[in-house]
Write a protein that holds these residues in place. Structure first.
Motif, short mmCIF file in Angstrom:
data_model
loop_
_atom_site.label_atom_id
_atom_site.label_comp_id
_atom_site.label_asym_id
_atom_site.label_seq_id
_atom_site.Cartn_x
_atom_site.Cartn_y
_atom_site.Cartn_z
N ASN A 37 0.76 -1.41 -0.08
CA ASN A 37 -0.01 0.05 -0.12
C ASN A 37 0.91 1.10 -0.09
O ASN A 37 0.18 2.29 -0.32
N TYR A 38 2.00 1.32 0.31
CA TYR A 38 2.76 2.49 0.62
C TYR A 38 3.97 2.28 -0.40
O TYR A 38 4.76 1.34 -0.46
N GLN A 39 4.25 3.84 -0.72
CA GLN A 39 5.56 4.05 -1.45
C GLN A 39 6.55 4.58 -0.56
O GLN A 39 7.86 4.33 -1.00
N PHE A 40 6.19 4.98 0.60
CA PHE A 40 7.46 5.62 1.52
C PHE A 40 6.97 5.03 2.90
O PHE A 40 5.97 5.25 3.34
N VAL A 41 7.93 4.93 3.82
CA VAL A 41 7.72 4.39 5.23
C VAL A 41 8.75 5.37 5.83
O VAL A 41 9.91 5.46 5.72
N ASN A 42 8.29 6.15 6.71
CA ASN A 42 9.06 7.05 7.73
C ASN A 42 9.03 6.41 9.07
O ASN A 42 8.21 6.16 9.63
N ILE A 43 10.28 5.89 9.42
CA ILE A 43 10.45 5.32 10.73
C ILE A 43 10.51 6.30 11.84
O ILE A 43 11.46 7.43 11.72
N ALA A 44 9.74 6.45 12.80
CA ALA A 44 9.64 7.59 13.73
C ALA A 44 9.87 6.96 15.13
O ALA A 44 9.15 6.01 15.40
N PHE A 45 10.62 7.66 15.74
CA PHE A 45 11.41 8.84 15.51
C PHE A 45 12.72 8.92 16.12
O PHE A 45 13.07 8.25 16.99
N LEU A 46 13.87 9.66 15.49
CA LEU A 46 14.92 9.99 16.18
C LEU A 46 14.44 11.36 17.03
O LEU A 46 14.37 12.39 16.35
#
Length: 297
Positions: A49-58
């Motif tokens: 479903n996703y083109q981008f995944v942001n790993i959250a957070f530093l």
């Protein structure tokens, strides 16, 4: 046969242009990492479903602090417990998903007090998460695709210098830059960074800000704000939305049928339209939002 061959030759450039257009593509970005109930990173990417995944957070850095990850409920970075995510990151990337590390968030201890701190953080990020070399890589050996700026506190200065410093490493390996400003324009913390023109993706948070979000069946404020945001110097602009009502206590949730029928047809007219960003994977899992909209994004 001859006339058919000529027709085929004439169609080839059109086919090529069509393929180029499709390869540019639009998609869904999502934040992952702040709820242990959202499933693994690999499971998230395997949904397709996703083109981008942001790993959250530093969420800890600057002001002399040692940079620190907070991946609530998933793993403990302080005990080196997040290195196992390396295989998940590789799984995502092999499936065509770009994986970025998100800086900041709504809660944390972070700031940049000088240009020197900005440059130091950029070097740290390059060495520990991107293409550089460090023995202490918190997420293991996998090389992330870029850095996301979700700066909601911690002062207004030096984020542009951080963007420039990170972009400088692209001469060695492309570092994608994204930003998640609030929808009130200009964003009080990220405006100077966005104005550098270095950001590939700007996924604007059209929620928790009544003046520029969807409310009570009215899309006017939302669309008006979108039309301002597509003027910023970014490659693509995304409409950032909560994936469920509970994801945004101060409002902005757009029912999927309203998004499909009233919002997407208008915002997709812009050449800068990149897609939709969702907060977050946990809420998307609860509400099935991305499954409902993916055919229309």
């Amino acid at each position: 046969m001859e006339s058919l061959s000529k027709a085929s030759l004439l169609l080839l450039p059109l086919l090529f242009l069509s393929l180029l257009s499709d390869s540019h593509g639009e998609g869904i970005a999502v934040y992952w990492g702040q709820n242990g109930g959202e499933g693994s990173l690999a499971e998230t990417c395997n949904t397709k479903n996703y083109q981008f995944v942001n790993i959250a957070f530093l969420s800890t850095f600057g002001n002399g602090q040692t940079p620190q990850l907070n991946l609530a409920g998933h793993c403990d970075p302080q005990s080196n417990g997040c290195t196992g995510l390396s295989s998940d990151i590789t799984t995502c990337q092999n499936g065509g998903v770009k994986v970025l590390l998100s800086l900041g968030g709504g809660a944390g201890s972070y700031s940049l007090n000088s240009a020197e701190e900005a440059n130091q953080l950029a070097t740290y990020l390059w060495d520990n998460f991107l293409g550089g070399q460090s023995g202490s890589r918190p997420l293991g050996d996998a090389v992330l695709d870029g850095i996301d700026f979700d700066i909601e506190s911690g002062g207004r200065e030096h984020w542009d210098e951080l963007a420039r410093a990170l972009s400088g490493f692209s001469s060695q390996r492309k570092v994608y830059l994204s930003a998640a400003p609030q929808c009130i324009i200009p964003d009080e913390r990220l405006d100077s960074a966005i104005q550098t023109g270095l950001f590939d993706y700007v996924w604007v948070q059209f929620y928790n800000n009544p003046s520029c979000q969807y409310s009570s069946g009215n899309t006017d404020n939302l669309i008006s704000s979108w039309n301002q945001w597509i003027t910023v110097p970014a490659t693509q602009v995304f409409m950032g939305l909560p994936a469920a009502e509970a994801a945004a206590p101060s409002g902005g949730f757009v029912p999927s049928d309203v998004l499909i029928s009233q919002v997407l047809p208008k915002i997709k007219q812009s050449s800068k339209y990149g897609g939709v960003m969702l907060w977050s994977r946990f809420y998307d899992l609860q509400n099935d939002y991305s499954n409902n909209i993916i055919g229309s994004v």
